[in-house]
Design a protein around this motif. Structure first.
Motif, short mmCIF file in Angstrom:
data_model
loop_
_atom_site.label_atom_id
_atom_site.label_comp_id
_atom_site.label_asym_id
_atom_site.label_seq_id
_atom_site.Cartn_x
_atom_site.Cartn_y
_atom_site.Cartn_z
N THR A 183 -5.72 -4.36 -1.37
CA THR A 183 -6.07 -3.44 -2.52
C THR A 183 -7.66 -2.95 -2.20
OG1 THR A 183 -7.03 -5.10 -4.12
CG2 THR A 183 -4.50 -4.61 -3.92
N VAL A 239 0.77 -1.28 -0.02
CA VAL A 239 -0.11 0.02 -0.04
C VAL A 239 0.92 1.32 0.09
CG1 VAL A 239 -1.81 1.04 1.30
CG2 VAL A 239 -1.90 -1.37 1.02
N MET A 264 -8.50 3.55 0.11
CA MET A 264 -8.05 2.48 -0.66
C MET A 264 -8.44 2.83 -2.14
SD MET A 264 -6.19 0.59 1.35
CE MET A 264 -5.95 -0.76 0.50
#
Length: 216
Positions: A101, A78, A133
């Motif tokens: 994800t 991330v 996200m």
């Protein structure tokens, strides 16, 4: 590019771990002629923007060759995606090891608890945020995802019959148009997988070769 010049690798550990967690992978890459650089951070004491700025600076200071790769485990992936748009010198390839994800089920379940809020800090809260996200860009450099399938399945599993690594389901690691390899191992230990290390080396060498001979 001179094939004898060592290829660099930026290794980014997962949430709640330390750079030492990447030591086995680092040793395997080193033996294959890839020079590892271990980046560390703390989700408890740092905010995301600080981590991104430090990672950008770390890459700029450490990389001395024309090409390098980035390997991120879990939140490390991330962080990689959040940092990539800021890099002037992009990596030749990125490898995301069991990296969420989307606002994954585990993050949404854990973050409401007070202790998790303290230990996870702002970053822990962001992992449970669909808005955050979904805002992360899909890498524009060659990328490969490794998803674990060694987690429990069946009647008593919190994941039901979904393939998972004990923390994330395979579907929670998917990115559009990004190739994926599944590995029969759990979330924490995928970084110690010999297969994953060998595959990273193989793909990294392929990308270097393509760069050296673009018209072949």
């Amino acid at each position: 590019m001179n094939e004898k010049t060592p290829l660099d690798a930026i290794l980014i550990h997962g949430m709640g771990r330390s750079p030492l967690a990447m030591s086995i992978l680092a040793a395997r890459l080193q033996r294959a002629g890839i020079r590892p650089h271990l980046f560390g951070y703390s989700v408890t004491f740092e905010r995301l923007e600080e981590c991104v700025r430090r990672l950008e600076s770390f890459i700029r200071r450490r990389i001395q060759t024309e090409e390098y790769i980035v390997v991120g485990h879990s939140f490390g992936g991330v962080l990689t995606r959040a940092t990539l748009p800021r890099l002037v010198h992009k990596p030749a390839a990125c490898f995301l090891l069991t990296s969420p994800t989307c606002a994954c089920r585990a993050a949404r379940m854990i973050t409401p608890h007070p202790i998790a809020r303290i230990l996870g800090g702002e970053i822990g809260q962001l992992l449970a945020s669909e808005q955050f996200m979904d805002s992360l860009p899909v890498p524009e450099v060659p990328t490969k995802i490794y998803a674990g399938t060694g987690g429990p399945r069946g009647r008593y599993s919190p994941f039901g019959d979904e393939l998972n690594d004990g923390v994330l389901t395979v579907d929670e690691t998917v990115l559009p148009s990004v190739p994926m390899e599944t590995v029969p191992i759990v979330h924490t230990f995928i970084i110690n997988s010999k297969f994953v290390a060998q595959d990273i080396v193989k793909v990294a060498r392929e990308k270097r070769s393509q760069h050296a001979h673009p018209f072949c």
